[in-house]
Write a protein that holds these residues in place. Structure first.
Motif, PDB file in Angstrom:
ATOM      1  N   MET A 174     -62.197 -43.417 -22.949  1.00  0.00           N
ATOM      2  CA  MET A 174     -61.553 -44.354 -23.139  1.00  0.00           C
ATOM      3  C   MET A 174     -61.426 -45.587 -23.615  1.00  0.00           C
ATOM      4  SD  MET A 174     -58.162 -42.542 -21.833  1.00  0.00           S
ATOM      5  CE  MET A 174     -56.692 -43.357 -22.588  1.00  0.00           C
ATOM      6  N   PHE A 175     -62.525 -46.208 -22.569  1.00  0.00           N
ATOM      7  CA  PHE A 175     -62.703 -47.546 -22.353  1.00  0.00           C
ATOM      8  C   PHE A 175     -63.793 -47.774 -23.235  1.00  0.00           C
ATOM      9  CE2 PHE A 175     -64.632 -51.397 -20.475  1.00  0.00           C
ATOM     10  CZ  PHE A 175     -63.688 -52.005 -21.006  1.00  0.00           C
ATOM     11  N   GLU A 176     -64.960 -46.272 -23.096  1.00  0.00           N
ATOM     12  CA  GLU A 176     -66.202 -46.851 -23.914  1.00  0.00           C
ATOM     13  C   GLU A 176     -66.078 -46.956 -25.042  1.00  0.00           C
ATOM     14  OE1 GLU A 176     -69.566 -46.820 -22.551  1.00  0.00           O
ATOM     15  OE2 GLU A 176     -69.227 -46.333 -20.622  1.00  0.00           O
ATOM     16  N   LEU A 177     -65.512 -45.993 -25.887  1.00  0.00           N
ATOM     17  CA  LEU A 177     -64.612 -46.182 -27.608  1.00  0.00           C
ATOM     18  C   LEU A 177     -63.024 -45.957 -27.973  1.00  0.00           C
ATOM     19  CD1 LEU A 177     -65.650 -42.159 -27.228  1.00  0.00           C
ATOM     20  CD2 LEU A 177     -66.831 -43.557 -28.035  1.00  0.00           C
ATOM     21  N   LYS A 178     -62.583 -47.049 -26.753  1.00  0.00           N
ATOM     22  CA  LYS A 178     -61.326 -48.040 -27.551  1.00  0.00           C
ATOM     23  C   LYS A 178     -61.772 -48.711 -28.573  1.00  0.00           C
ATOM     24  CE  LYS A 178     -62.981 -52.767 -25.003  1.00  0.00           C
ATOM     25  NZ  LYS A 178     -61.918 -53.656 -23.515  1.00  0.00           N
ATOM     26  N   PRO A 213     -52.024 -42.368 -27.345  1.00  0.00           N
ATOM     27  CA  PRO A 213     -52.103 -43.641 -27.590  1.00  0.00           C
ATOM     28  C   PRO A 213     -51.330 -44.282 -27.857  1.00  0.00           C
ATOM     29  CG  PRO A 213     -53.958 -43.342 -27.111  1.00  0.00           C
ATOM     30  CD  PRO A 213     -53.912 -41.975 -27.528  1.00  0.00           C
ATOM     31  N   THR A 214     -50.011 -45.331 -27.507  1.00  0.00           N
ATOM     32  CA  THR A 214     -48.949 -46.083 -28.478  1.00  0.00           C
ATOM     33  C   THR A 214     -48.150 -45.227 -28.749  1.00  0.00           C
ATOM     34  OG1 THR A 214     -49.888 -45.347 -30.977  1.00  0.00           O
ATOM     35  CG2 THR A 214     -50.389 -47.509 -29.783  1.00  0.00           C
ATOM     36  N   GLU A 215     -47.831 -43.659 -28.517  1.00  0.00           N
ATOM     37  CA  GLU A 215     -46.436 -43.130 -28.688  1.00  0.00           C
ATOM     38  C   GLU A 215     -45.791 -42.700 -26.929  1.00  0.00           C
ATOM     39  OE1 GLU A 215     -46.641 -39.932 -31.186  1.00  0.00           O
ATOM     40  OE2 GLU A 215     -48.463 -41.094 -32.721  1.00  0.00           O
ATOM     41  N   ALA A 216     -46.617 -41.740 -26.603  1.00  0.00           N
ATOM     42  CA  ALA A 216     -46.436 -41.200 -25.143  1.00  0.00           C
ATOM     43  C   ALA A 216     -47.162 -41.293 -23.760  1.00  0.00           C
ATOM     44  CB  ALA A 216     -45.706 -40.090 -25.759  1.00  0.00           C
ATOM     45  N   LEU A 217     -46.968 -41.727 -23.018  1.00  0.00           N
ATOM     46  CA  LEU A 217     -47.598 -41.213 -21.921  1.00  0.00           C
ATOM     47  C   LEU A 217     -46.587 -39.937 -20.822  1.00  0.00           C
ATOM     48  CD1 LEU A 217     -49.939 -41.237 -19.595  1.00  0.00           C
ATOM     49  CD2 LEU A 217     -48.418 -43.403 -19.134  1.00  0.00           C
ATOM     50  N   ALA A 218     -47.739 -38.712 -20.115  1.00  0.00           N
ATOM     51  CA  ALA A 218     -46.455 -38.050 -19.405  1.00  0.00           C
ATOM     52  C   ALA A 218     -48.107 -37.783 -18.671  1.00  0.00           C
ATOM     53  CB  ALA A 218     -46.918 -36.931 -20.262  1.00  0.00           C
ATOM     54  N   GLY A 219     -47.906 -38.826 -17.288  1.00  0.00           N
ATOM     55  CA  GLY A 219     -48.883 -38.838 -16.167  1.00  0.00           C
ATOM     56  C   GLY A 219     -48.910 -40.242 -15.693  1.00  0.00           C
ATOM     57  N   ILE A 220     -50.322 -40.451 -15.477  1.00  0.00           N
ATOM     58  CA  ILE A 220     -50.418 -41.335 -14.890  1.00  0.00           C
ATOM     59  C   ILE A 220     -51.623 -42.331 -15.356  1.00  0.00           C
ATOM     60  CG2 ILE A 220     -50.287 -40.982 -12.769  1.00  0.00           C
ATOM     61  CD1 ILE A 220     -52.877 -40.013 -11.515  1.00  0.00           C
ATOM     62  N   THR A 221     -52.755 -41.700 -16.635  1.00  0.00           N
ATOM     63  CA  THR A 221     -53.439 -42.632 -17.453  1.00  0.00           C
ATOM     64  C   THR A 221     -53.372 -44.368 -17.501  1.00  0.00           C
ATOM     65  OG1 THR A 221     -54.526 -40.258 -18.211  1.00  0.00           O
ATOM     66  CG2 THR A 221     -55.188 -42.818 -19.269  1.00  0.00           C
ATOM     67  N   PRO A 222     -53.902 -44.885 -17.247  1.00  0.00           N
ATOM     68  CA  PRO A 222     -53.863 -46.196 -18.188  1.00  0.00           C
ATOM     69  C   PRO A 222     -53.036 -45.854 -19.147  1.00  0.00           C
ATOM     70  CG  PRO A 222     -55.900 -46.327 -16.257  1.00  0.00           C
ATOM     71  CD  PRO A 222     -55.695 -44.861 -16.432  1.00  0.00           C
ATOM     72  N   ALA A 223     -52.639 -47.117 -19.700  1.00  0.00           N
ATOM     73  CA  ALA A 223     -52.308 -46.962 -21.087  1.00  0.00           C
ATOM     74  C   ALA A 223     -52.829 -47.949 -22.154  1.00  0.00           C
ATOM     75  CB  ALA A 223     -50.923 -47.057 -21.257  1.00  0.00           C
ATOM     76  N   ASP A 224     -53.383 -49.091 -21.457  1.00  0.00           N
ATOM     77  CA  ASP A 224     -53.917 -50.168 -21.473  1.00  0.00           C
ATOM     78  C   ASP A 224     -55.067 -50.265 -21.745  1.00  0.00           C
ATOM     79  OD1 ASP A 224     -54.394 -50.221 -19.227  1.00  0.00           O
ATOM     80  OD2 ASP A 224     -53.550 -52.656 -18.986  1.00  0.00           O
ATOM     81  N   ILE A 225     -55.759 -49.391 -22.476  1.00  0.00           N
ATOM     82  CA  ILE A 225     -57.268 -49.199 -21.576  1.00  0.00           C
ATOM     83  C   ILE A 225     -57.902 -48.525 -23.436  1.00  0.00           C
ATOM     84  CG2 ILE A 225     -58.079 -49.095 -19.492  1.00  0.00           C
ATOM     85  CD1 ILE A 225     -58.784 -45.927 -19.647  1.00  0.00           C
ATOM     86  N   THR A 226     -57.542 -48.193 -23.749  1.00  0.00           N
ATOM     87  CA  THR A 226     -57.138 -47.841 -25.264  1.00  0.00           C
ATOM     88  C   THR A 226     -56.627 -47.932 -26.847  1.00  0.00           C
ATOM     89  OG1 THR A 226     -58.734 -46.129 -26.692  1.00  0.00           O
ATOM     90  CG2 THR A 226     -57.369 -45.184 -25.559  1.00  0.00           C
ATOM     91  N   GLY A 227     -56.578 -47.784 -27.689  1.00  0.00           N
ATOM     92  CA  GLY A 227     -55.391 -47.172 -28.824  1.00  0.00           C
ATOM     93  C   GLY A 227     -55.285 -46.279 -29.298  1.00  0.00           C
ATOM     94  N   LYS A 228     -55.148 -46.264 -30.126  1.00  0.00           N
ATOM     95  CA  LYS A 228     -54.800 -45.023 -31.308  1.00  0.00           C
ATOM     96  C   LYS A 228     -55.487 -44.872 -32.155  1.00  0.00           C
ATOM     97  CE  LYS A 228     -52.349 -41.675 -33.151  1.00  0.00           C
ATOM     98  NZ  LYS A 228     -51.404 -40.342 -32.198  1.00  0.00           N
ATOM     99  N   GLY A 229     -56.519 -43.876 -32.307  1.00  0.00           N
ATOM    100  CA  GLY A 229     -57.456 -43.445 -33.379  1.00  0.00           C
ATOM    101  C   GLY A 229     -57.684 -41.843 -33.441  1.00  0.00           C
ATOM    102  N   SER A 230     -58.646 -41.792 -33.571  1.00  0.00           N
ATOM    103  CA  SER A 230     -59.381 -40.228 -34.564  1.00  0.00           C
ATOM    104  C   SER A 230     -59.780 -39.564 -33.306  1.00  0.00           C
ATOM    105  CB  SER A 230     -60.418 -40.827 -36.451  1.00  0.00           C
ATOM    106  OG  SER A 230     -61.498 -41.407 -35.792  1.00  0.00           O
TER     107      SER A 230
END
Length: 300
Positions: free
Chosen positions: A173-177, A141-158
């Motif tokens: 990803m949405f549940e733990l955004k 998240p916030t860096e790179a996507l290679a595929g079809i995963t929606p990029a806006d459902i979560t952010g950078k984390g641990s």
């Protein structure tokens, strides 16, 4: 930190001029991915126009081969949007060219072809990591996507996430955004795939920024049982799990081609028990699994 892909990854798209390739090239660019070109032998020498994450119009060159694309751009990642009948040849081409990471999105690739391309990669020294086929790909998240995963459902984390299911990847990803993810990887649910749960677990264990791991499996095969054994012996970070398919009837293929139960082998219950024996807390639903992770993160 992340696993397998980051903001410095240079990505090409095999099938960039097709409908799916074009649509998802746009979405990958919007996610911040550094896409440097595409491949279509019949349209070599042309360009395709897209908009990058800053809203700037860019022209991406189309190359006649993966080798040419790598030579001209320094690409290290290829995302393949190629019809099933041509996927094996596209994968062989990427492997021959020495691409470091090949993400195969295509659904419906014959199992025989998947077996052959995996064996071919191994014969070449496993220099190319394959993710898929029939998968949503990988996102940092916030860096790179290679595929079809929606990029806006979560952010950078641990949290590190590895999943057989695309839609369950998105839900988790949405549940733990509110916590976010280091990397989320959908490995695909076909009987034969490239990168496995164990590969991802090993990488997350080595990644200092990943504090805990979510592993999503489903009925069929023994991948989850083998992952449980690996976790017990090699993973020190907390892992929570979810296994889809508790209500699936015996002997019937459900959803993914690999999701079939034979007798007591491959059942959701057997997988749950194996994971719990390895110290993995397993949720009964995706939401409960997310709550288990939230509880673990709060104590770290």
């Amino acid at each position: 930190m992340s696993i397998f892909i980051n903001k410095d990854s240079k990505v090409i798209v095999q099938g960039i001029t097709g409908g799916e390739g074009s649509k998802h090239t746009a979405r990958m660019l919007a996610a911040g991915t550094q896409i440097v070109g595409g491949v279509n032998a019949r349209k070599a020498g042309t360009v395709v126009t897209h908009t990058d994450s800053a809203g700037k119009e860019i022209e991406l060159p189309v190359f006649g081969s993966v080798a040419a694309a790598i030579q001209q751009t320094g690409a290290t990642v290829s995302v393949a949007f190629v019809p099933p009948a041509f996927t094996k040849d596209a994968a062989f081409e990427a492997i021959d060219a020495g691409i470091e990471l090949l993400v195969i999105i295509t659904e419906g690739v014959p199992v025989k072809d998947s077996a052959e391309l995996w064996a071919y990669a191994k014969s070449k020294g496993n220099k190319t990591r394959i993710i898929g086929p029939n998968c949503p790909g990988i996102i940092t998240p916030t860096e790179a996507l290679a595929g079809i995963t929606p990029a806006d459902i979560t952010g950078k984390g641990s949290i590190g996430l590895v999943s057989k299911s695309g839609t369950l990847t998105y839900q988790m990803m949405f549940e733990l955004k509110d916590i976010g993810f280091s990397t989320a990887i959908g490995i695909g649910g076909d009987p034969i795939i490239g990168t496995t749960h164990i590969d991802a677990l090993q990488a997350f264990e080595a990644d200092p920024e990943t504090k805990a791991i979510v592993m999503i499996g489903e009925i069929g095969g023994d991948a989850e049982e083998r992952a449980a054994e690996f976790i017990k012996n090699n993973v020190t970070k907390p892992v929570v799990g979810y296994v889809a398919g508790f209500t699936a009837p015996e002997g019937k293929t459900m959803g993914h081609a690999g999701a079939i139960v034979s007798g007591s082998a491959g059942t959701a219950q057997a997988k749950k028990e194996a994971l719990e024996a390895a110290g993995v807390r397993v949720g009964k639903t995706p939401t409960e699994t997310a709550e288990l992770m939230r509880e673990i993160i709060s104590k770290l």
